[in-house]
Design a protein around this motif. Structure first.
Motif, PDB file in Angstrom:
ATOM      1  N   GLN A   1      57.484  24.643  19.146  1.00 30.69           N
ATOM      2  CA  GLN A   1      57.454  26.076  19.446  1.00 30.69           C
ATOM      3  C   GLN A   1      58.558  26.456  20.421  1.00 30.69           C
ATOM      4  OE1 GLN A   1      53.289  26.454  20.696  1.00 30.69           O
ATOM      5  NE2 GLN A   1      53.032  28.030  19.137  1.00 30.69           N
ATOM      6  N   ILE A   2      58.674  25.658  21.494  1.00 24.29           N
ATOM      7  CA  ILE A   2      59.685  25.968  22.511  1.00 24.29           C
ATOM      8  C   ILE A   2      61.082  25.904  21.903  1.00 24.29           C
ATOM      9  CG2 ILE A   2      60.678  25.256  24.714  1.00 24.29           C
ATOM     10  CD1 ILE A   2      57.913  24.007  25.389  1.00 24.29           C
ATOM     11  N   THR A   3      61.318  24.864  21.088  1.00 25.23           N
ATOM     12  CA  THR A   3      62.624  24.727  20.437  1.00 25.23           C
ATOM     13  C   THR A   3      62.916  25.939  19.563  1.00 25.23           C
ATOM     14  OG1 THR A   3      62.374  22.326  20.432  1.00 25.23           O
ATOM     15  CG2 THR A   3      64.022  23.242  18.940  1.00 25.23           C
ATOM     16  N   SER A   4      61.927  26.361  18.799  1.00 22.91           N
ATOM     17  CA  SER A   4      62.087  27.518  17.917  1.00 22.91           C
ATOM     18  C   SER A   4      62.392  28.780  18.723  1.00 22.91           C
ATOM     19  CB  SER A   4      60.807  27.690  17.091  1.00 22.91           C
ATOM     20  OG  SER A   4      60.857  28.855  16.329  1.00 22.91           O
ATOM     21  N   TRP A   5      61.706  28.958  19.835  1.00 26.23           N
ATOM     22  CA  TRP A   5      61.936  30.140  20.682  1.00 26.23           C
ATOM     23  C   TRP A   5      63.368  30.142  21.227  1.00 26.23           C
ATOM     24  CZ3 TRP A   5      56.862  29.332  23.934  1.00 26.23           C
ATOM     25  CH2 TRP A   5      55.766  29.679  23.146  1.00 26.23           C
ATOM     26  N   LEU A   6      63.811  28.973  21.704  1.00 24.25           N
ATOM     27  CA  LEU A   6      65.168  28.916  22.264  1.00 24.25           C
ATOM     28  C   LEU A   6      66.222  29.125  21.179  1.00 24.25           C
ATOM     29  CD1 LEU A   6      65.011  26.124  24.994  1.00 24.25           C
ATOM     30  CD2 LEU A   6      65.827  28.466  25.308  1.00 24.25           C
ATOM     31  N   GLU A   7      65.943  28.625  19.981  1.00 25.09           N
ATOM     32  CA  GLU A   7      66.900  28.779  18.878  1.00 25.09           C
ATOM     33  C   GLU A   7      67.047  30.241  18.463  1.00 25.09           C
ATOM     34  OE1 GLU A   7      66.517  24.395  16.710  1.00 25.09           O
ATOM     35  OE2 GLU A   7      65.361  26.084  15.936  1.00 25.09           O
ATOM     36  N   SER A   8      65.969  30.997  18.596  1.00 26.66           N
ATOM     37  CA  SER A   8      65.998  32.390  18.106  1.00 26.66           C
ATOM     38  C   SER A   8      66.503  33.378  19.156  1.00 26.66           C
ATOM     39  CB  SER A   8      64.597  32.812  17.654  1.00 26.66           C
ATOM     40  OG  SER A   8      63.742  32.942  18.779  1.00 26.66           O
ATOM     41  N   THR A   9      66.637  32.927  20.399  1.00 30.29           N
ATOM     42  CA  THR A   9      66.968  33.839  21.492  1.00 30.29           C
ATOM     43  C   THR A   9      68.465  33.825  21.782  1.00 30.29           C
ATOM     44  OG1 THR A   9      64.813  33.363  22.482  1.00 30.29           O
ATOM     45  CG2 THR A   9      66.441  34.442  23.887  1.00 30.29           C
ATOM     46  N   VAL A  10      69.035  35.012  21.851  1.00 28.77           N
ATOM     47  CA  VAL A  10      70.435  35.148  22.260  1.00 28.77           C
ATOM     48  C   VAL A  10      70.456  35.367  23.768  1.00 28.77           C
ATOM     49  CG1 VAL A  10      72.547  36.493  22.042  1.00 28.77           C
ATOM     50  CG2 VAL A  10      71.088  36.110  20.031  1.00 28.77           C
ATOM     51  N   ILE A  11      71.108  34.459  24.491  1.00 28.94           N
ATOM     52  CA  ILE A  11      71.124  34.519  25.955  1.00 28.94           C
ATOM     53  C   ILE A  11      72.567  34.663  26.425  1.00 28.94           C
ATOM     54  CG2 ILE A  11      70.511  33.320  28.095  1.00 28.94           C
ATOM     55  CD1 ILE A  11      68.362  31.815  26.449  1.00 28.94           C
ATOM     56  N   SER A  12      72.811  35.679  27.250  1.00 29.20           N
ATOM     57  CA  SER A  12      74.167  35.937  27.747  1.00 29.20           C
ATOM     58  C   SER A  12      74.301  35.460  29.186  1.00 29.20           C
ATOM     59  CB  SER A  12      74.472  37.432  27.685  1.00 29.20           C
ATOM     60  OG  SER A  12      73.692  38.115  28.650  1.00 29.20           O
ATOM     61  N   ARG A  13      75.542  35.382  29.640  1.00 27.73           N
ATOM     62  CA  ARG A  13      75.794  35.031  31.032  1.00 27.73           C
ATOM     63  C   ARG A  13      75.169  36.082  31.952  1.00 27.73           C
ATOM     64  NH1 ARG A  13      78.999  33.092  35.262  1.00 27.73           N
ATOM     65  NH2 ARG A  13      79.797  31.116  34.538  1.00 27.73           N
ATOM     66  N   GLU A  14      75.213  37.344  31.518  1.00 32.79           N
ATOM     67  CA  GLU A  14      74.644  38.428  32.315  1.00 32.79           C
ATOM     68  C   GLU A  14      73.127  38.242  32.475  1.00 32.79           C
ATOM     69  OE1 GLU A  14      76.161  40.498  34.051  1.00 32.79           O
ATOM     70  OE2 GLU A  14      74.472  41.773  34.659  1.00 32.79           O
ATOM     71  N   ASP A  15      72.457  37.797  31.391  1.00 30.50           N
ATOM     72  CA  ASP A  15      71.013  37.527  31.481  1.00 30.50           C
ATOM     73  C   ASP A  15      70.714  36.524  32.596  1.00 30.50           C
ATOM     74  OD1 ASP A  15      70.223  39.126  29.285  1.00 30.50           O
ATOM     75  OD2 ASP A  15      70.679  37.501  27.869  1.00 30.50           O
ATOM     76  N   LEU A  16      71.616  35.550  32.741  1.00 34.62           N
ATOM     77  CA  LEU A  16      71.354  34.457  33.681  1.00 34.62           C
ATOM     78  C   LEU A  16      71.926  34.708  35.074  1.00 34.62           C
ATOM     79  CD1 LEU A  16      71.874  31.259  31.495  1.00 34.62           C
ATOM     80  CD2 LEU A  16      69.833  32.667  31.796  1.00 34.62           C
ATOM     81  N   ARG A  17      72.608  35.838  35.242  1.00 35.49           N
ATOM     82  CA  ARG A  17      73.288  36.098  36.519  1.00 35.49           C
ATOM     83  C   ARG A  17      72.362  35.940  37.735  1.00 35.49           C
ATOM     84  NH1 ARG A  17      74.246  40.339  39.428  1.00 35.49           N
ATOM     85  NH2 ARG A  17      73.268  41.737  37.941  1.00 35.49           N
ATOM     86  N   PRO A  18      71.094  36.462  37.675  1.00 40.72           N
ATOM     87  CA  PRO A  18      70.223  36.283  38.847  1.00 40.72           C
ATOM     88  C   PRO A  18      69.865  34.820  39.130  1.00 40.72           C
ATOM     89  CG  PRO A  18      69.359  37.952  37.335  1.00 40.72           C
ATOM     90  CD  PRO A  18      70.450  37.236  36.612  1.00 40.72           C
ATOM     91  N   TYR A  19      70.102  33.957  38.152  1.00 40.54           N
ATOM     92  CA  TYR A  19      69.705  32.543  38.272  1.00 40.54           C
ATOM     93  C   TYR A  19      70.914  31.624  38.299  1.00 40.54           C
ATOM     94  CZ  TYR A  19      65.821  35.179  36.417  1.00 40.54           C
ATOM     95  OH  TYR A  19      64.883  36.151  36.210  1.00 40.54           O
ATOM     96  N   THR A  20      72.090  32.186  38.493  1.00 43.18           N
ATOM     97  CA  THR A  20      73.312  31.385  38.492  1.00 43.18           C
ATOM     98  C   THR A  20      73.842  31.254  39.910  1.00 43.18           C
ATOM     99  OG1 THR A  20      73.861  32.179  36.286  1.00 43.18           O
ATOM    100  CG2 THR A  20      75.638  31.147  37.528  1.00 43.18           C
TER     101      THR A  20
ATOM    102  N   ASN B   1      51.766  28.917  14.550  1.00 38.39           N
ATOM    103  CA  ASN B   1      53.029  28.697  13.854  1.00 38.39           C
ATOM    104  C   ASN B   1      53.166  29.584  12.618  1.00 38.39           C
ATOM    105  OD1 ASN B   1      54.305  26.699  15.442  1.00 38.39           O
ATOM    106  ND2 ASN B   1      52.740  25.253  14.776  1.00 38.39           N
ATOM    107  N   ALA B   2      52.016  30.028  12.087  1.00 35.96           N
ATOM    108  CA  ALA B   2      52.055  30.823  10.865  1.00 35.96           C
ATOM    109  C   ALA B   2      52.813  32.128  11.071  1.00 35.96           C
ATOM    110  CB  ALA B   2      50.636  31.120  10.393  1.00 35.96           C
ATOM    111  N   ALA B   3      52.851  32.587  12.308  1.00 38.65           N
ATOM    112  CA  ALA B   3      53.488  33.874  12.590  1.00 38.65           C
ATOM    113  C   ALA B   3      55.006  33.754  12.744  1.00 38.65           C
ATOM    114  CB  ALA B   3      52.902  34.474  13.853  1.00 38.65           C
ATOM    115  N   TYR B   4      55.486  32.531  12.897  1.00 41.60           N
ATOM    116  CA  TYR B   4      56.916  32.350  13.117  1.00 41.60           C
ATOM    117  C   TYR B   4      57.653  32.379  11.795  1.00 41.60           C
ATOM    118  CZ  TYR B   4      55.295  31.088  17.695  1.00 41.60           C
ATOM    119  OH  TYR B   4      54.685  31.128  18.917  1.00 41.60           O
ATOM    120  N   PRO B   5      58.901  32.823  11.700  1.00 41.32           N
ATOM    121  CA  PRO B   5      59.704  33.169  12.865  1.00 41.32           C
ATOM    122  C   PRO B   5      59.579  34.628  13.297  1.00 41.32           C
ATOM    123  CG  PRO B   5      61.068  33.202  10.924  1.00 41.32           C
ATOM    124  CD  PRO B   5      59.682  32.809  10.467  1.00 41.32           C
ATOM    125  N   GLU B   6      58.721  35.404  12.605  1.00 42.76           N
ATOM    126  CA  GLU B   6      58.678  36.842  12.872  1.00 42.76           C
ATOM    127  C   GLU B   6      58.440  37.146  14.341  1.00 42.76           C
ATOM    128  OE1 GLU B   6      57.158  35.317  10.478  1.00 42.76           O
ATOM    129  OE2 GLU B   6      58.032  36.140   8.646  1.00 42.76           O
TER     130      GLU B   6
END
Ligand SMILES: [Fe+2]
Length: 188
Positions: free
Chosen positions: A39-58, A10-15
């Motif tokens: 940790q998982i919550t922090s990762w999801l909060e910091s990640t910008v996810i677009s519809r295009e990113d998810l296209r293979p999984y939609t 955790n010491a390395a976050y959010p970098e």
């Protein structure tokens, strides 16, 4: 005398938090032990996810929500779930895994339940999670997720579980009976 300092991830976050969807997938891929709920919550909060990113999984189907697996190792897995209005999970727990859900598009309804040996399963509370919400489920949460029939729109959610889900328990309101449930792996 030397002092051994245990490495604190955790010491390395959010970098070191992931920024893009591919960063997030790589971060999950790199885990050798299950990351914490925080940790998982922090990762999801910091990640910008677009519809295009998810296209293979939609992809949607009639009758039931569709699970699309993005990645899985022994520590953690990520899924994208696609729900038409009215689709919902059984009432279930995660059998020792914890998980975090991000609502990518649409509205998610979550119902929470409690289980007592003598009374069986009873309803505790419900809530609505709008687009952009990130919500965690610890152990032992019993819940049901769904896209409400009245939403009139599709729902796309991102799920990260640690460790990966195996056989789950399912429940019925007013009943002490607990059944086993294996999520459909054939389509992920
Ligand atoms: Fe769940």
């Amino acid at each position: 005398m030397s002092t051994h300092v245990k490495p604190d991830n955790n010491a390395a976050y959010p970098e070191q938090n992931p920024r893009t969807f591919s960063d997030l997938v790589q971060t999950l891929h790199d885990q050798s032990t299950p990351p914490t709920l925080e940790q998982i919550t922090s990762w999801l909060e910091s990640t910008v996810i677009s519809r295009e990113d998810l296209r293979p999984y939609t992809g949607f189907k009639e009758g039931n929500y569709w699970r699309h697996r993005v990645c899985k190792n022994k520590a953690v897995e990520m899924l994208v779930l696609c729900w038409r209005p009215g689709h919902r999970t059984p009432i279930h727990d995660h059998n020792g895994s914890h998980g975090v859900v991000k609502i990518q598009e649409g509205v998610l309804w979550e119902s929470i339940f409690t289980y007592q040996e003598d009374r069986g399963l009873s309803y505790k509370s419900g809530r609505e999670c709008p687009t952009g919400d990130i919500t965690g489920a610890g152990v032992p949460d019993i819940h049901q997720l769904g896209n409400p029939e009245v939403s009139g729109q599709d729902l796309i959610t991102i799920h990260i579980y640690a460790p990966p889900l195996g056989v789950l328990h399912t429940y019925k309101v007013g009943s002490p009976q607990i059944d086993l449930y294996t999520p459909d792996e054939s389509e992920t």
